[in-house]
Write an enzyme that holds these catalytic residues in place. Structure first.
Site, PDB file in Angstrom:
ATOM      1  N   ASP A  38       8.103 -14.765 -73.409  1.00 26.36           N
ATOM      2  CA  ASP A  38       6.718 -15.156 -73.031  1.00 26.36           C
ATOM      3  C   ASP A  38       6.528 -15.364 -71.490  1.00 26.36           C
ATOM      4  O   ASP A  38       7.123 -16.119 -70.736  1.00 26.36           O
ATOM      5  CB  ASP A  38       6.765 -16.653 -73.519  1.00 26.36           C
ATOM      6  N   ASP A 224      -0.443 -12.574 -70.588  1.00 25.61           N
ATOM      7  CA  ASP A 224       0.633 -13.530 -71.521  1.00 25.61           C
ATOM      8  C   ASP A 224       1.052 -12.849 -72.731  1.00 25.61           C
ATOM      9  O   ASP A 224       0.545 -12.835 -73.665  1.00 25.61           O
ATOM     10  CB  ASP A 224      -0.289 -14.826 -71.724  1.00 25.61           C
TER      11      ASP A 224
HETATM   12  C1  2XF Z   1       2.470 -25.378 -69.022  1.00 18.63           C
HETATM   13  C2  2XF Z   1       3.270 -24.402 -69.822  1.00 18.63           C
HETATM   14  C3  2XF Z   1       4.002 -25.502 -70.773  1.00 18.63           C
HETATM   15  C4  2XF Z   1       4.482 -23.810 -69.108  1.00 18.63           C
HETATM   16  O1  2XF Z   1       2.535 -23.523 -70.420  1.00 18.63           O
HETATM   17  C5  2XF Z   1       3.064 -22.659 -71.562  1.00 18.63           C
HETATM   18  O2  2XF Z   1       4.425 -22.688 -71.824  1.00 18.63           O
HETATM   19  N1  2XF Z   1       2.331 -21.985 -72.198  1.00 18.63           N
HETATM   20  C6  2XF Z   1       2.862 -20.795 -73.056  1.00 18.63           C
HETATM   21  C7  2XF Z   1       1.825 -19.417 -72.547  1.00 18.63           C
HETATM   22  N2  2XF Z   1       2.446 -18.501 -73.694  1.00 18.63           N
HETATM   23  C8  2XF Z   1       2.047 -18.812 -75.204  1.00 18.63           C
HETATM   24  C9  2XF Z   1       2.707 -19.976 -75.326  1.00 18.63           C
HETATM   25  C10 2XF Z   1       2.375 -20.353 -76.818  1.00 18.63           C
HETATM   26  O3  2XF Z   1       1.520 -20.599 -77.061  1.00 18.63           O
HETATM   27  N3  2XF Z   1       3.299 -20.279 -77.814  1.00 18.63           N
HETATM   28  C11 2XF Z   1       3.113 -20.783 -79.291  1.00 18.63           C
HETATM   29  C12 2XF Z   1       2.841 -19.717 -80.112  1.00 18.63           C
HETATM   30  C13 2XF Z   1       2.213 -18.544 -79.638  1.00 18.63           C
HETATM   31  C14 2XF Z   1       1.868 -17.542 -80.696  1.00 18.63           C
HETATM   32  C15 2XF Z   1       2.099 -17.765 -82.043  1.00 18.63           C
HETATM   33  C16 2XF Z   1       2.997 -18.893 -82.387  1.00 18.63           C
HETATM   34 CL1  2XF Z   1       3.058 -19.229 -84.116  1.00 18.63          CL
HETATM   35  C17 2XF Z   1       2.902 -20.042 -81.548  1.00 18.63           C
HETATM   36 CL2  2XF Z   1       3.849 -21.459 -82.011  1.00 18.63          CL
HETATM   37  C18 2XF Z   1       4.964 -20.243 -77.451  1.00 18.63           C
HETATM   38  C19 2XF Z   1       5.502 -19.136 -78.433  1.00 18.63           C
HETATM   39  C20 2XF Z   1       5.249 -18.830 -77.136  1.00 18.63           C
HETATM   40  C21 2XF Z   1       2.456 -21.161 -74.470  1.00 18.63           C
END
Ligand code: 2XF
Length: 338
Positions: A38, A224
């Protein structure tokens, strides 16, 4: 000598074009985990063996057990991440992490509580942040920085290929130390990362068809790899949806599948280049029992200042444009994905 001449590939799995993850190991003997690489975050966390049995999201995933690893180093400091979409809480541990065959001694978080939303939908176990150190919570050195300090990579870059079709194999590929010409054509066009220390660039406009409609004065775009979709300021996305005739329902914006082929391109102006997404790139076409459902892979998201307002270019953008994240020159390169 390294058989892959200073580069280290990791194949990725593509789950429904919305989650791309690859395997790492932690501990000795190796405990395997599927993680999202990520670029929007900079910490590594995986579910913990000591997570509460009531945390369903934790219980349905692989869990790290420090007591079974002879290279485990205790830390115990508390840890929590507040995502827009959920919360991760736990404590810090240290152990050997192997990514693409490269070992690195790494401080990471063992999650003891994962919010059901959204992690019950996650096919992956945890998250391996590929962001810059200054995004890292508790100032923990990120995995990629630990690898760069070993001076074994041909270049201090990593690249990402996301396939567009879940049946395609591999579903994607992360390369540490270089790029993989099997997955792109043509040359790379580069954009400097706007604010030192984030995978963020200045965007010069967003066009629908041949009309610049949004970000006319310029704005910020985050590239991202951990986001499924493209997000923009809610007002802009809502106007964009009206323009393409999409309606918002409880699970996102939908269009009539018959009209998909008439939809205009959406183009993102980054650096000196225009990055076009056609309807094939931004429509998720799902054939269900009750007929076809066509979801627009854009979401409205208002990120509060000073970070926002921003656009987040996620998996559906990267699937079209092979992306190189260059820490050596603090820039991002895009080439047309195969
Ligand atoms: C401020 C800070 C906390 C550093 O921000 C972040 O970390 N921001 C992250 C930025 N990139 C995406 C991340 C996110 O949304 N998820 C959840 C997700 C995404 C897609 C599909 C699913 Cl199922 C899920 Cl659960 C993590 C899995 C990467 C949050």
């Amino acid at each position: 000598d390294d058989p892959t001449n200073g580069t280290a590939p990791t194949p990725l799995t593509n789950y429904l074009d919305t989650q791309y993850f690859g395997e790492i190991s932690i501990g000795s003997p190796a405990q395997m985990f599927n993680v999202v690489f990520d670029t929007g975050s900079a910490n590594l966390w995986v579910p913990s063996q000591s997570c509460s049995p009531f945390s369903t999201a934790c219980f349905t995933h692989n869990r790290y057990d420090g007591s079974r690893s002879r290279t485990h180093i205790d830390n115990g400091t508390g840890f929590s991440i507040q995502y827009a979409s959920g919360t991760v809480r736990g404590f810090l541990s240290e152990d050997v992490v192997v990514i693409g065959g490269i070992p690195v001694v790494q401080v990471f978080a063992e999650a003891t509580a994962l919010s059901a939303m959204p992690f019950i939908f996650a096919k992956f176990d945890g998250v391996l942040g590929m962001g810059y150190p200054n995004v890292a919570i508790d100032g923990i050195t990120p995995v990629f920085d630990g690898i760069m300090s070993q001076h074994i990579l041909k270049e201090e870059v990593f690249s990402v290929y996301y396939s567009r079709d879940p049946q395609h194999s591999p579903g994607g590929e992360l390369v540490l130390g270089g790029t993989d010409p099997d997955y792109y054509t043509g040359t790379f066009n580069y954009v400097a990362t706007e604010e030192m220390g984030k995978w963020e660039v200045t965007m010069k406009g967003v066009s629908v068809g041949d009309r610049i409609m949004f970000c006319v004065e310029g704005c910020t775009a985050v590239i991202d790899t951990g986001s499924s979709y493209i997000t923009g300021p809610a007002s802009s996305v809502s106007e964009l949806m009206t323009t393409i005739g999409a309606q918002l329902d409880e699970s996102g914006y939908k269009v009539n599948c018959e009209l998909v082929k008439t939809l205009p391109s959406v183009t993102f102006h980054l650096g000196g280049q225009e990055y076009e997404l056609s309807h094939e790139d931004y429509i998720l076409w799902q054939t269900e029992l009750e007929g076809d459902v066509c979801t627009v892979t854009f979401r409205g998201l208002d990120v509060p200042p000073p970070t926002g307002p921003i656009w987040i270019l996620g998996a559906n953008f990267i699937a079209r444009y092979y992306t190189e994240f260059d820490r050596e020159n603090n820039r991002i390169g895009f080439a047309t994905a195969v």
